[in-house]
Write an enzyme that holds these catalytic residues in place. Structure first.
Site, PDB file in Angstrom:
ATOM      1  N   LYS A 152       0.843  -1.202   0.000  1.00 63.72           N
ATOM      2  CA  LYS A 152       0.000   0.000   0.000  1.00 63.72           C
ATOM      3  C   LYS A 152       0.880   1.254   0.000  1.00 63.72           C
ATOM      4  CE  LYS A 152      -0.393  -0.320   5.013  1.00 63.72           C
ATOM      5  NZ  LYS A 152      -1.224  -0.855   6.116  1.00 63.72           N
ATOM      6  N   ARG A 174     -10.650   0.297  14.935  1.00 65.98           N
ATOM      7  CA  ARG A 174     -10.744   1.173  13.763  1.00 65.98           C
ATOM      8  C   ARG A 174     -11.839   0.616  12.847  1.00 65.98           C
ATOM      9  NH1 ARG A 174      -4.606   1.750  11.569  1.00 65.98           N
ATOM     10  NH2 ARG A 174      -5.211  -0.348  10.909  1.00 65.98           N
ATOM     11  N   TYR A 207      18.037  28.314  10.481  1.00 71.53           N
ATOM     12  CA  TYR A 207      16.870  29.055  10.964  1.00 71.53           C
ATOM     13  C   TYR A 207      16.733  28.923  12.478  1.00 71.53           C
ATOM     14  CZ  TYR A 207      15.211  29.435   6.144  1.00 71.53           C
ATOM     15  OH  TYR A 207      15.091  29.724   4.823  1.00 71.53           O
ATOM     16  N   MET A 259      14.100  23.489   4.193  1.00 71.78           N
ATOM     17  CA  MET A 259      13.347  22.862   3.112  1.00 71.78           C
ATOM     18  C   MET A 259      14.254  22.026   2.203  1.00 71.78           C
ATOM     19  SD  MET A 259      10.934  24.591   0.190  1.00 71.78           S
ATOM     20  CE  MET A 259       9.715  25.226   1.340  1.00 71.78           C
TER      21      MET A 259
HETATM   22  C1  LIG Z   1      -0.494  -1.992   6.628  1.00 67.83           C
HETATM   23  C2  LIG Z   1      -1.128  -3.242   7.068  1.00 67.83           C
HETATM   24  C3  LIG Z   1      -0.365  -4.387   7.332  1.00 67.83           C
HETATM   25  C4  LIG Z   1       1.156  -4.378   7.326  1.00 67.83           C
HETATM   26  O1  LIG Z   1       1.606  -3.915   8.574  1.00 67.83           O
HETATM   27  P1  LIG Z   1       3.183  -3.806   8.910  1.00 67.83           P
HETATM   28  O2  LIG Z   1       3.220  -3.322  10.310  1.00 67.83           O
HETATM   29  O3  LIG Z   1       3.739  -2.807   7.950  1.00 67.83           O
HETATM   30  O4  LIG Z   1       3.733  -5.159   8.713  1.00 67.83           O
HETATM   31  C5  LIG Z   1      -1.029  -5.558   7.625  1.00 67.83           C
HETATM   32  N1  LIG Z   1      -2.376  -5.587   7.691  1.00 67.83           N
HETATM   33  C6  LIG Z   1      -3.142  -4.512   7.479  1.00 67.83           C
HETATM   34  C7  LIG Z   1      -4.614  -4.613   7.586  1.00 67.83           C
HETATM   35  C8  LIG Z   1      -2.551  -3.298   7.172  1.00 67.83           C
HETATM   36  O5  LIG Z   1      -3.312  -2.228   6.967  1.00 67.83           O
END
Ligand SMILES: *Cc1c(COP(=O)(O)O)cnc(C)c1O
Length: 360
Positions: free
Chosen positions: A35, A131, A254, A302
């Protein structure tokens, strides 16, 4: 000479880490979680790196899934948040995507839409993350309903752990999941990277490694990536573009956050927060200059940041800098900046040129 920053993405390391995940969960199949543009590493290059060994890919953006299919990738794909609207469900049918279902509306869409092919469905149970997902007690009822839908090819039970990486662990959530799954005889998917490395009993049918594939430790407080047998997939590199010598009492950058107490040689690195380096990294955040470890000085700007060359008399304009990667784990930079490697990787800016290494 172009601005010297670049990200070298090591696809051989990515593949090594995927096989490491597979070895840690023998008998399970492993979704390569790609993802968010493969945690900032580049969707297609990571997908390709494991194409001959991957059991499947997991993500959540439907446009990214379409990109994989258009590129000819045939493995199963799991959409981790499922469909956001009816068009997503139809697209899943066309592209052959597996769908997570976490609410009643997503089940209704599966009942209503006419799909090109039946889909693998992952029924998400909320065992404590709070969630997404259904109450675990409803697993049996909902699985039965899903199985009766002609658009549904299979049902797998799924949950996600909130504390697989810390001292609390997964015991409570896994007990709730196991109670709900008991007697249903359905395949299961529960483990993220931390769970699959720490708790072999959580491997089940499908594991879902993410951060470990990129060479980040899923539990940097407990074990380094190196100790876990993981290799960094992202090497963020640049060079010194200037050197300053501060007299005692002079400040750098800065806000004048760093004030020299004695004559101090300072290197200016072509990398700033617009490249994805965390602006809140404090003075002393580790950085490699000409292969040697030193620390940042003052505020990150930046396009530039400063580092201490006091102990590096041979470093000068043009010296190689590693912000994170081989020789300097992203986890160490992340810890110094009070964040996690996930955030550093995902923040890699579009303007940073990428080179791919380790491709055969
Ligand atoms: C992102 C995600 C993972 C992977 O988690 P990691 O901590 O990066 O291994 C697994 N399951 C779900 C549902 C996720 O959203």
């Amino acid at each position: 000479m172009p601005r010297p920053i670049r990200a070298a993405i090591d696809v051989a390391a990515f593949r090594h880490n995927y096989l490491r995940a597979k070895a840690a969960a023998p008998g399970a199949r492993a979704w390569a979680v790609i993802k968010a543009n493969a945690y900032g590493h580049g969707l297609l290059r990571c997908a390709r790196a494991v194409e001959t060994v991957a059991d499947g890919y997991a993500m959540l953006d439907f446009a990214e899934a379409a990109t994989l299919r258009e590129a000819g990738i045939r493995q199963p794909i799991l959409m981790l948040e499922g469909a956001f609207d009816p068009a997503d469900v139809r697209l899943a049918g066309t592209l052959g995507l597996g769908l997570t279902v976490h609410d009643a509306e997503q089940i209704r869409l599966l009942e209503l839409e006419v799909l090109a092919q039946p889909l693998d469905v992952f029924l998400k149970l909320n065992t404590g993350m709070n969630r997404l997902g259904f109450a675990p007690e409803r697993a049996g009822e909902l699985a039965a309903r899903l199985k009766s839908i002609s658009n549904v090819a299979s049902v797998t039970l799924m949950t996600h752990f909130a504390r697989a990486d810390d001292e609390v662990g997964i015991a409570d959530q896994l007990a709730r999941f196991d109670a709900a799954a008991s007697g249903l005889g359905l395949p299961q998917s529960v483990a993220n990277s931390a769970a699959l490395l720490r708790f072999p009993q959580a491997a089940r049918d499908w594991v879902r490694p993410g951060i470990m594939l990129y060479g980040g430790s899923p539990m940097p407080g407990l074990a380094s990536a190196d100790a876990l047998g993981l290799q960094p997939a992202m090497n963020l590199e640049s060079r010194l573009i200037a050197v300053q010598t501060l007299a005692p009492g002079e400040a750098i950058g800065y806000g004048g956050r760093f004030v020299a107490e004695r004559p101090t040689r300072v290197g200016i690195v072509a990398c700033g927060y617009a490249d994805g380096y965390p602006r809140h990294a404090p003075s002393g955040t580790p950085i490699l200059v000409a292969g040697q470890r030193t620390g940042t000085l003052g505020r990150v700007s930046m396009d530039m940041l400063a580092c201490d060359l006091s102990a590096l008399p041979d470093a000068g304009v043009g010296s190689q800098v590693v912000l994170w990667g081989r020789g300097l784990p992203a986890d160490e930079v992340a810890t110094a900046a009070d964040t996690i490697s996930y955030e550093l990787f995902c923040a890699l800016a579009n303007r940073v040129p990428v080179t791919v290494v380790g491709a055969d």
